[in-house]
Design an enzyme around this catalytic site. Sequence first.
Site, PDB file in Angstrom:
ATOM      1  N   HIS A  23       0.861  -1.181   0.000  1.00  0.00           N
ATOM      2  CA  HIS A  23       0.000   0.000   0.000  1.00  0.00           C
ATOM      3  C   HIS A  23       0.896   1.229   0.000  1.00  0.00           C
ATOM      4  O   HIS A  23       2.134   1.110  -0.001  1.00  0.00           O
ATOM      5  CB  HIS A  23      -0.994  -0.035   1.163  1.00  0.00           C
ATOM      6  CG  HIS A  23      -0.386  -0.079   2.538  1.00  0.00           C
ATOM      7  ND1 HIS A  23       0.428   0.907   3.026  1.00  0.00           N
ATOM      8  CD2 HIS A  23      -0.477  -1.009   3.535  1.00  0.00           C
ATOM      9  CE1 HIS A  23       0.807   0.624   4.253  1.00  0.00           C
ATOM     10  NE2 HIS A  23       0.284  -0.558   4.584  1.00  0.00           N
ATOM     11  N   HIS A  26       4.034   1.570   2.336  1.00  0.00           N
ATOM     12  CA  HIS A  26       5.277   0.907   1.901  1.00  0.00           C
ATOM     13  C   HIS A  26       5.945   1.716   0.789  1.00  0.00           C
ATOM     14  O   HIS A  26       7.163   1.862   0.741  1.00  0.00           O
ATOM     15  CB  HIS A  26       4.995  -0.501   1.386  1.00  0.00           C
ATOM     16  CG  HIS A  26       4.210  -1.362   2.334  1.00  0.00           C
ATOM     17  ND1 HIS A  26       2.954  -1.826   2.036  1.00  0.00           N
ATOM     18  CD2 HIS A  26       4.502  -1.808   3.579  1.00  0.00           C
ATOM     19  CE1 HIS A  26       2.504  -2.544   3.060  1.00  0.00           C
ATOM     20  NE2 HIS A  26       3.421  -2.543   4.009  1.00  0.00           N
ATOM     21  N   CYS A 132       2.478 -11.055  18.945  1.00  0.00           N
ATOM     22  CA  CYS A 132       1.637 -10.513  17.863  1.00  0.00           C
ATOM     23  C   CYS A 132       2.201 -11.000  16.539  1.00  0.00           C
ATOM     24  O   CYS A 132       3.342 -10.696  16.196  1.00  0.00           O
ATOM     25  CB  CYS A 132       1.626  -8.980  17.886  1.00  0.00           C
ATOM     26  SG  CYS A 132       0.821  -8.302  16.407  1.00  0.00           S
ATOM     27  N   CYS A 135       3.133  -8.166  14.084  1.00  0.00           N
ATOM     28  CA  CYS A 135       4.470  -7.582  14.332  1.00  0.00           C
ATOM     29  C   CYS A 135       5.557  -8.637  14.260  1.00  0.00           C
ATOM     30  O   CYS A 135       6.729  -8.300  14.183  1.00  0.00           O
ATOM     31  CB  CYS A 135       4.548  -6.948  15.714  1.00  0.00           C
ATOM     32  SG  CYS A 135       3.463  -5.563  15.988  1.00  0.00           S
ATOM     33  N   CYS A 150      -2.704  -5.679  20.565  1.00  0.00           N
ATOM     34  CA  CYS A 150      -1.438  -5.124  20.073  1.00  0.00           C
ATOM     35  C   CYS A 150      -1.621  -3.626  19.810  1.00  0.00           C
ATOM     36  O   CYS A 150      -2.564  -3.231  19.122  1.00  0.00           O
ATOM     37  CB  CYS A 150      -1.027  -5.824  18.778  1.00  0.00           C
ATOM     38  SG  CYS A 150       0.294  -4.945  17.920  1.00  0.00           S
ATOM     39  N   HIS A 153      -1.366  -3.179  15.796  1.00  0.00           N
ATOM     40  CA  HIS A 153      -2.366  -3.801  14.925  1.00  0.00           C
ATOM     41  C   HIS A 153      -3.788  -3.762  15.477  1.00  0.00           C
ATOM     42  O   HIS A 153      -4.738  -3.970  14.734  1.00  0.00           O
ATOM     43  CB  HIS A 153      -1.953  -5.248  14.603  1.00  0.00           C
ATOM     44  CG  HIS A 153      -0.735  -5.299  13.734  1.00  0.00           C
ATOM     45  ND1 HIS A 153       0.541  -5.332  14.251  1.00  0.00           N
ATOM     46  CD2 HIS A 153      -0.600  -5.258  12.394  1.00  0.00           C
ATOM     47  CE1 HIS A 153       1.411  -5.334  13.254  1.00  0.00           C
ATOM     48  NE2 HIS A 153       0.751  -5.282  12.116  1.00  0.00           N
ATOM     49  N   LYS A 301      -2.809   4.108  11.659  1.00  0.00           N
ATOM     50  CA  LYS A 301      -1.843   3.658  10.656  1.00  0.00           C
ATOM     51  C   LYS A 301      -2.576   2.948   9.524  1.00  0.00           C
ATOM     52  O   LYS A 301      -3.363   2.033   9.766  1.00  0.00           O
ATOM     53  CB  LYS A 301      -0.864   2.686  11.325  1.00  0.00           C
ATOM     54  CG  LYS A 301       0.176   2.111  10.398  1.00  0.00           C
ATOM     55  CD  LYS A 301       1.151   1.239  11.199  1.00  0.00           C
ATOM     56  CE  LYS A 301       2.119   0.522  10.302  1.00  0.00           C
ATOM     57  NZ  LYS A 301       2.062  -0.928  10.394  1.00  0.00           N
ATOM     58  N   LYS A 304      -3.380  -2.865   5.388  1.00  0.00           N
ATOM     59  CA  LYS A 304      -4.229  -3.760   4.608  1.00  0.00           C
ATOM     60  C   LYS A 304      -5.114  -4.582   5.533  1.00  0.00           C
ATOM     61  O   LYS A 304      -6.265  -4.850   5.218  1.00  0.00           O
ATOM     62  CB  LYS A 304      -3.339  -4.698   3.788  1.00  0.00           C
ATOM     63  CG  LYS A 304      -2.683  -4.003   2.623  1.00  0.00           C
ATOM     64  CD  LYS A 304      -3.486  -4.229   1.374  1.00  0.00           C
ATOM     65  CE  LYS A 304      -2.949  -3.378   0.263  1.00  0.00           C
ATOM     66  NZ  LYS A 304      -3.266  -3.873  -1.051  1.00  0.00           N
TER      67      LYS A 304
END
Length: 521
Positions: A23, A26, A132, A135, A150, A153, A301, A304
């Site tokens: 996405h 990145h 996690c 991560c 987490c 996430h 953040k 996806k």
Amino acid sequence: MSEATGKAFYVTTPIYYVNDAPHIGHAYTTVAADVLARWHRQRGEDVWFLTGTDEHGEKVLRAAEKNGLTAQAWTDHMVETAWEPMLATLDVTNDDFIRTTQERHQVRVQEFWQRLNDAGHVYTGSYTGPYCVGCEEFKIASELLEGDLCPIHGYKVEQLSEDNYFFKLSSYAERLLEFYAANPDFVQPESARNEVIKFVEGGLTDLSITRSTFNWGVPVPWDPKHVLYVWIDALLNYVTAAGYGNDPEKFARTWPADVHLVGKDILRFHAVIWPAMLMAAELPLPHKVFAHGWLLVGGEKMSKTKLTGIAPQQITDHFGSDAFRYYFLRQIAFGQDGSFSWENMAQIYQSELGDQFGNLGSRLTSMVERYRDGVLPSGTLDAALADAMRTAVAEADAAIERLAFQDALAAVMAFVRIVNGYVTEREPWKLAKDEANAGALDDVLYSTADALRAMAVLLSPVMPKACQLLWASLGAESALGPLSTQRIAAVADVHLPAGAVVTKLAPLFPRLEEQPTVVPA
Ligand code: MSP
């Protein structure tokens, strides 16, 4: 850094997990690294730019299983259909692409850990704790949200028990703190540095470095029933691709890395675990780890997993790759979080790229065609423009040195605005009406063309396609040679020669119609 020392400027991106497609978060890191690489090449330095994919671990394995493929088939598929194409979409000029499933990587990873094991840096033990998979990390209980979520996430961590091998990370706390103190620029920006120091001051626990509950990883060389933990395999990409253990000449040219660009979520791995691993192996440490912020969607953040990821191509299809590269570095201070909005991007595209930069190129080249038959007249470079050009070069170069991409672009865009103001004020279209003003018109055309030459060089690391078109239309390609051979330091000293053949430039950033709706990819 220079040909004289034989050391290349070595810049890296993190290697990306192939559990999903890229996405724009990145793409952001990748573009920043590419701009840095291109800028240093434009300075005349030898550069080595590495990116790649992180293919082992549970997260990737689960994605493969979900898609009914073997892990290897899945990673091959993702690299070929998603990750390598992203680089082409964004005009990324990496010198190498490492995949952690490659033999060249796995062999060196095994050698590295065998050496550390032989030297007594590894011991056996057991550990149970919250893990996690997003991560790929054991989490610290006190950092979890609502007891079991987490913080990155937002989903539930799992309890994981491992009887396995440990790296004595705890014994590096003192040495790391001494290293941060002696190298104040090692972790940047300042907020990231403070966070890392605080974390290490709180004490380090030893690191579980193997997994036995699944086998998608590099086999532990001394106990192949286990695989190495994905992070201690992945971090080594920075040296395995650089010739560690198999090409001493290449390794001497590249290592240590000048800068690892990372998102702030993976800072500790790069600023704590990675240097400790290198210390244990008695290898030199990288010069800098720079943690940039996140692209946010709705204040969180972009990811996806949360279905908020926007594919880079959705943006480049509409605005083009140059505008993509420009926008994110121009709008977000590197190191801070930022949001993408379609409206804001359209506005920046139109005002700064279309109206200010692109339009200046079209205006000047069409005036040289119309008033001087496409041949650049001889003229005197306006003194104020020459000063502004010198300032833009110095400020932009110093900003890039600090990785302040936003400041670098602001410095060049300030120059663009000054040149636009100059043209508006001199009114060359009025000068052209009276032959008596021919000399004054020549000066304006000459000064503006030379200013555009400078812009093409300074903006080419960020917008390579548009700058190449501009360079060609100014006749600079024949007069001064390829754009890639122009040196940043010489921008204010080299000038377009009179007689350069100028051709009318089609709009570099044409007006766009309707804005498409961006849906998560
Ligand atoms: N595989 C590890 C890195 C190993 S490096 C030895 C990894 N991969 S990742 O694909 O999850 O993330 C790669 C990079 O993308 C990280 O630097 C991360 O911060 C960045 N980004 C992921 N989402 C992002 C945003 N929403 N915004 C900006 N960068 C983001 O971690």
